[in-house]
Design an enzyme around this catalytic site. Structure first.
Site, PDB file in Angstrom:
ATOM      1  NE  ARG A 129      -2.323 -13.766  63.941  1.00 19.01           N
ATOM      2  CZ  ARG A 129      -1.704 -14.838  63.436  1.00 19.01           C
ATOM      3  NH1 ARG A 129      -2.381 -15.666  62.646  1.00 19.01           N
ATOM      4  NH2 ARG A 129      -0.442 -15.076  63.706  1.00 19.01           N
ATOM      5  CE  LYS A 181       1.463 -10.868  62.031  1.00 21.02           C
ATOM      6  NZ  LYS A 181       1.948 -10.771  63.435  1.00 21.02           N
ATOM      7  CG  HIS A 238      -4.587 -11.494  70.764  1.00 17.67           C
ATOM      8  ND1 HIS A 238      -4.682 -11.924  69.446  1.00 17.67           N
ATOM      9  CD2 HIS A 238      -3.275 -11.598  71.094  1.00 17.67           C
ATOM     10  CE1 HIS A 238      -3.480 -12.250  69.012  1.00 17.67           C
ATOM     11  NE2 HIS A 238      -2.616 -12.080  69.987  1.00 17.67           N
ATOM     12  NE  ARG A 289      -2.997 -15.808  67.677  1.00 16.06           N
ATOM     13  CZ  ARG A 289      -2.809 -16.736  66.745  1.00 16.06           C
ATOM     14  NH1 ARG A 289      -3.795 -17.596  66.469  1.00 16.06           N
ATOM     15  NH2 ARG A 289      -1.676 -16.826  66.087  1.00 16.06           N
ATOM     16  CG  HIS A 335       2.882 -18.102  66.461  1.00 15.56           C
ATOM     17  ND1 HIS A 335       2.639 -18.517  67.748  1.00 15.56           N
ATOM     18  CD2 HIS A 335       2.049 -17.051  66.249  1.00 15.56           C
ATOM     19  CE1 HIS A 335       1.714 -17.750  68.293  1.00 15.56           C
ATOM     20  NE2 HIS A 335       1.336 -16.861  67.405  1.00 15.56           N
ATOM     21  CE1 TYR A 344      -1.041 -15.160  70.818  1.00 14.41           C
ATOM     22  CE2 TYR A 344       1.305 -14.777  70.529  1.00 14.41           C
ATOM     23  CZ  TYR A 344      -0.006 -14.481  70.215  1.00 14.41           C
ATOM     24  OH  TYR A 344      -0.277 -13.500  69.305  1.00 14.41           O
TER      25      TYR A 344
END
Length: 295
Positions: free
Chosen positions: A117, A143, A222, A225, A248, A257
Site C-alpha cells: 500500500r 493494515k 493502488h 498493488r 489480506h 485484486y
C-alpha cells in the site's frame, strides 16, 4: 443525498465512497458506545441503509504486465537523463532533481515488486531496512497496525541502493549513517522531508502519460498493488501466498485484486480436459499381465 465537493459545483458520491464513510462513522460510534461509560447509548448509524457495493470487483484502474514494464522503463530513462544532466553541471537544483528521479525509480520498483500500500511505503524510514534469514528486508506497519516484514528482491534493491548511495554522497555521509524518511523530498538547499501521497499520484500519472499508457489519468499507486496480485497469480504463485504477501485477512479480498481471474485460459476445465485426454491415450494393460500381477 451524499455529495462530493468538486470545484465550483458538486457531484453525487460513488456508492463505494458512501459505504466507506458510513462504515467509518459506524465504527467510531461503536467505539464510543463501548468506551464512554454510557455517555453514548447506541450507534445511530447502525440502522442506516448503505448502498450496495459489488464485493467482487474493484473500481481501481488496472495495469497490464506490459504497462508496468513501460512505467519501469520510463523511470529508468528519467533517472539516467537526470544523472547525465547533473554530472554535466552539478548545480544544487540539478542535484535535487537527480535524487528525486532515483527516489521515484526506487519507489516504483518497491510498489510494483512488493505490492505495498502506498502508505506502507511512504511511512518507512531508512532504519526500517533490515536483514532476516540471509535476506535484505523491509519492516513496516501493515493494515490493522500489524508488524510485517517482506524480502526485497534484487530488482528493488538495485534501485534502492543507487538512490541511497546518491543521497549519502550528497550529504557527505555513508548509507549506514543515513536517517529520516526512506523516500524523502530534497530541496535545493538540502532539507529533507517525507514524500506525500498526493505527490505520488501526480508523479505516477505524469509518468504513465509519458510512457504512452492510455489510462494514465485514472491511475493511482493502488493500481500497482492490483498489478502485483494479478502478475503473481499469472506466474503461478498460490493464492494463499499472494494473500499473505498482501496482508489480506480474507482470501476473497485477494481474489478481487486478481484482474486475470476470469481469464478463460485459467479455467480448471482445461486441466481436467488434458488429464482425461492423457488417460484415454494411455494403452490398456493386457488382461494376462493384470492376472499375473494379482497372482
Amino acid at each position: 443525498m451524499w455529495r462530493e465537493l468538486g470545484g465550483t459545483g458538486s457531484r453525487a458520491a460513488k456508492p463505494s465512497t458512501v459505504a466507506r464513510a458510513l462504515a467509518s462513522v459506524s465504527s467510531w460510534y461503536t467505539h464510543l458506545v463501548a468506551n464512554t461509560d454510557g455517555q453514548f447509548a447506541c450507534n445511530p448509524v447502525v440502522a442506516v441503509k448503505r448502498p450496495k457495493v459489488n464485493a467482487h470487483t474493484s473500481t481501481t484502474a488496472g495495469l497490464t504486465l506490459d504497462e508496468v514494464d513501460l512505467l519501469l522503463a520510463q523511470t529508468d530513462d528519467e533517472a539516467a537523463d537526470r544523472t547525465k544532466r547533473w554530472q554535466a553541471a552539478p548545480t544544487p537544483v540539478r542535484n535535487a532533481r537527480h535524487l528525486a528521479a532515483l527516489r521515484d525509480r526506487a519507489l516504483l520498483r518497491l510498489l510494483g515488486d512488493l505490492g505495498l500500500r502506498i502508505s506502507e511505503a511512504l511511512d518507512r524510514d531508512v532504519t526500517d531496512l533490515s536483514y532476516n534469514a540471509g535476506q535484505r528486508t523491509l519492516k513496516f506497519i501493515g493494515k490493522g497496525t500489524q508488524q510485517r516484514e517482506r524480502p526485497l528482491p534484487a530488482h528493488t534493491l538495485e534501485a534502492l541502493d543507487d538512490y541511497l548511495a546518491a543521497r549519502a554522497a550528497h550529504a557527505g555521509s555513508t548509507i549506514d549513517a543515513l536517517s529520516g524518511p526512506l523516500f524523502a523530498t530534497t530541496s535545493s538547499v538540502g532539507h529533507l522531508g517525507r514524500l506525500a501521497e498526493p505527490n505520488v499520484f501526480t508523479w505516477l500519472r505524469r509518468l504513465a502519460s509519458a510512457a504512452g499508457i492510455a489510462s494514465a489519468n485514472r491511475l493511482s499507486p493502488h493500481s500497482l498493488r492490483h498489478a502485483f496480485a494479478t502478475s503473481a497469480r499469472a506466474a503461478g504463485v498460490p493464492l494463499e501466498d499472494v494473500q499473505d504477501a498482501m496482508g489480506h485477512a480474507d482470501v476473497r479480498t485477494t481474489r478481487r485484486y486478481d484482474r486475470d481471474r476470469h481469464n478463460l485460459d485459467r479455467d480448471p476445465a482445461h486441466v481436467l480436459g488434458r488429464r482425461r485426454a492423457s488417460r484415454r491415450a494411455k494403452p490398456a494393460e493386457p488382461a494376462d499381465a493384470s492376472e499375473n500381477r494379482t497372482a
